[in-house]
Design an enzyme around this catalytic site. Structure first.
Site, PDB file in Angstrom:
ATOM      1  N   VAL A  72       0.802  -1.223   0.000  1.00  0.00           N
ATOM      2  CA  VAL A  72       0.000   0.000   0.000  1.00  0.00           C
ATOM      3  C   VAL A  72       0.836   1.274   0.000  1.00  0.00           C
ATOM      4  O   VAL A  72       0.299   2.372  -0.172  1.00  0.00           O
ATOM      5  CB  VAL A  72      -0.989   0.036   1.187  1.00  0.00           C
ATOM      6  CG1 VAL A  72      -1.968  -1.119   1.106  1.00  0.00           C
ATOM      7  CG2 VAL A  72      -0.257   0.079   2.520  1.00  0.00           C
ATOM      8  N   ASN A  98      -6.548  -1.334   6.336  1.00  0.00           N
ATOM      9  CA  ASN A  98      -6.013  -1.878   7.575  1.00  0.00           C
ATOM     10  C   ASN A  98      -4.499  -2.066   7.552  1.00  0.00           C
ATOM     11  O   ASN A  98      -3.869  -2.099   8.610  1.00  0.00           O
ATOM     12  CB  ASN A  98      -6.696  -3.228   7.845  1.00  0.00           C
ATOM     13  CG  ASN A  98      -5.945  -4.080   8.832  1.00  0.00           C
ATOM     14  OD1 ASN A  98      -5.985  -3.830  10.033  1.00  0.00           O
ATOM     15  ND2 ASN A  98      -5.242  -5.098   8.338  1.00  0.00           N
ATOM     16  N   SER A 151      -5.309   3.415  15.917  1.00  0.00           N
ATOM     17  CA  SER A 151      -4.841   2.739  17.125  1.00  0.00           C
ATOM     18  C   SER A 151      -5.215   3.607  18.310  1.00  0.00           C
ATOM     19  O   SER A 151      -5.443   4.814  18.162  1.00  0.00           O
ATOM     20  CB  SER A 151      -3.313   2.574  17.064  1.00  0.00           C
ATOM     21  OG  SER A 151      -2.766   2.229  18.317  1.00  0.00           O
ATOM     22  N   TYR A 164       5.170   5.749  15.569  1.00  0.00           N
ATOM     23  CA  TYR A 164       3.954   4.985  15.298  1.00  0.00           C
ATOM     24  C   TYR A 164       2.727   5.788  15.721  1.00  0.00           C
ATOM     25  O   TYR A 164       1.745   5.889  14.969  1.00  0.00           O
ATOM     26  CB  TYR A 164       3.999   3.657  16.052  1.00  0.00           C
ATOM     27  CG  TYR A 164       2.744   2.823  15.933  1.00  0.00           C
ATOM     28  CD1 TYR A 164       2.503   2.051  14.813  1.00  0.00           C
ATOM     29  CD2 TYR A 164       1.800   2.806  16.956  1.00  0.00           C
ATOM     30  CE1 TYR A 164       1.360   1.283  14.698  1.00  0.00           C
ATOM     31  CE2 TYR A 164       0.655   2.042  16.860  1.00  0.00           C
ATOM     32  CZ  TYR A 164       0.431   1.279  15.731  1.00  0.00           C
ATOM     33  OH  TYR A 164      -0.715   0.527  15.634  1.00  0.00           O
ATOM     34  N   ALA A 165       2.772   6.381  16.914  1.00  0.00           N
ATOM     35  CA  ALA A 165       1.657   7.195  17.386  1.00  0.00           C
ATOM     36  C   ALA A 165       1.394   8.356  16.435  1.00  0.00           C
ATOM     37  O   ALA A 165       0.236   8.664  16.118  1.00  0.00           O
ATOM     38  CB  ALA A 165       1.936   7.708  18.800  1.00  0.00           C
ATOM     39  N   ALA A 166       2.456   8.990  15.958  1.00  0.00           N
ATOM     40  CA  ALA A 166       2.288  10.100  15.021  1.00  0.00           C
ATOM     41  C   ALA A 166       1.599   9.646  13.745  1.00  0.00           C
ATOM     42  O   ALA A 166       0.723  10.342  13.207  1.00  0.00           O
ATOM     43  CB  ALA A 166       3.644  10.722  14.704  1.00  0.00           C
ATOM     44  N   SER A 167       1.981   8.463  13.244  1.00  0.00           N
ATOM     45  CA  SER A 167       1.354   7.953  12.020  1.00  0.00           C
ATOM     46  C   SER A 167      -0.133   7.683  12.239  1.00  0.00           C
ATOM     47  O   SER A 167      -0.958   7.940  11.355  1.00  0.00           O
ATOM     48  CB  SER A 167       2.063   6.689  11.539  1.00  0.00           C
ATOM     49  OG  SER A 167       1.795   5.565  12.355  1.00  0.00           O
ATOM     50  N   LYS A 168      -0.489   7.184  13.416  1.00  0.00           N
ATOM     51  CA  LYS A 168      -1.890   6.868  13.682  1.00  0.00           C
ATOM     52  C   LYS A 168      -2.710   8.117  14.019  1.00  0.00           C
ATOM     53  O   LYS A 168      -3.893   8.189  13.700  1.00  0.00           O
ATOM     54  CB  LYS A 168      -1.979   5.829  14.800  1.00  0.00           C
ATOM     55  CG  LYS A 168      -1.408   4.470  14.411  1.00  0.00           C
ATOM     56  CD  LYS A 168      -2.070   3.900  13.164  1.00  0.00           C
ATOM     57  CE  LYS A 168      -1.628   2.483  12.863  1.00  0.00           C
ATOM     58  NZ  LYS A 168      -2.316   1.917  11.678  1.00  0.00           N
ATOM     59  N   ILE A 199      -3.265 -10.900  18.219  1.00  0.00           N
ATOM     60  CA  ILE A 199      -3.067 -11.357  16.852  1.00  0.00           C
ATOM     61  C   ILE A 199      -1.754 -12.129  16.809  1.00  0.00           C
ATOM     62  O   ILE A 199      -1.033 -12.199  17.807  1.00  0.00           O
ATOM     63  CB  ILE A 199      -3.045 -10.180  15.855  1.00  0.00           C
ATOM     64  CG1 ILE A 199      -1.971  -9.157  16.233  1.00  0.00           C
ATOM     65  CG2 ILE A 199      -4.423  -9.528  15.777  1.00  0.00           C
ATOM     66  CD1 ILE A 199      -1.828  -8.022  15.253  1.00  0.00           C
TER      67      ILE A 199
END
Length: 266
Positions: A72, A98, A151, A164-168, A199
């Site tokens: 993606v 997703n 998230s 990761y938090a910034a991306s979400k 998962i």
């Protein structure tokens, strides 16, 4: 029964649904939930062998699905994925964007630039690229439902994984803003924000570090880690007409993790 199989019926009956990251984890579980709800599923992911397994499982259940190998973060692959869905089935009713990555990070001042690029290219740019192609066809139809994966780290700060938090956070902001643009055209866009969820990748990590599960549970007032099926059910609701008046919502699936300050021993 049809050819010895039970036809699928439910909330997404006669709908064409695209799921990215469908080779494993929440993407696979949601793809199966969509199929059980009656949708024809276009399953996309980078790992072709695992993706084919998802598709075969859907077919074994009596559903209809195809696999489209897709990264993606690559615009041409995303366009080809959506074009394939529409060329094969004539329309696109639902999309669950997703696909995402979650590499280890550490402190902001120590993170290499390629870590930033990896997270942003897949988690945020990938979501944007998917929406861009999906919306093209949904605008022609005058309808559609898009659910993006964020998230709980997209709702509050996270000291362990700030990039990761910034991306979400970006996914949440993009989803809300796009929802405002496209609601008048009959297209609903929402976003789910799960906390720690069981998962495959998490189970592997917990096997090597059993103390980590207790630490995760300690952040959740409900006292347990989420089940993948719980997230899939929420995505199914947002994707379906059951949530027809829900637009631009960021749905926390976190056992109370992001409500506010909380102490396990309180």
């Amino acid at each position: 029964m049809v050819n010895g199989r039970t036809p699928m019926v439910g909330r997404l009956e006669n709908k064409i649904a695209l799921v990215t990251g469908a080779s494993s984890g929440l993407g696979k579980v949601t793809a199966l939930a969509f199929a059980r709800a009656g949708a024809t599923v276009v399953a996309a992911a980078r790992r072709k062998a695992e993706l084919d397994t998802t598709v075969q499982t859907i077919r074994d259940l009596g559903g209809e699905a195809i696999a489209v190998r897709t990264d993606v973060s690559q615009p041409d692959q995303v366009e080809a994925m959506v074009d394939t869905a529409v060329a094969t089935y004539g329309r696109l009713d639902v999309a669950f964007n997703n696909a995402g990555v979650f590499p280890a990070e550490g402190l902001v001042h120590e993170a290499p630039e390629d870590r930033w690029n990896t997270l942003m290219d897949t988690n945020l740019k990938g979501t944007w690229l998917c929406m861009k192609s999906e919306l093209h066809y949904m605008l022609e139809q005058g309808s559609g439902s898009i659910v993006n994966m964020a998230s709980s780290a997209g709702l509050v700060g996270w000291s362990d994984n700030p990039i990761y938090a910034a991306s979400k956070y970006g996914v949440v902001g993009l989803s809300k803003s796009a929802a405002l643009q496209y609601a008048p055209a009959g297209i609903r866009i929402n976003v789910v924000c799960p906390a720690f969820t069981r998962i495959e990748s998490m189970q592997a990590a917990l096997k090597d570090n059993p103390q980590a599960e207790a630490a995760m549970r300690s952040t959740i007032p409900l006292g347990r880690i989420g089940r993948a099926e719980e997230t899939a059910e929420a995505v199914l609701w947002l994707a379906s007409d059951a949530s027809s008046f829900c637009v631009g919502h960021a749905l926390a699936l976190d056992g109370g993790q992001t409500i506010g300050l909380w102490r396990e021993d309180a």
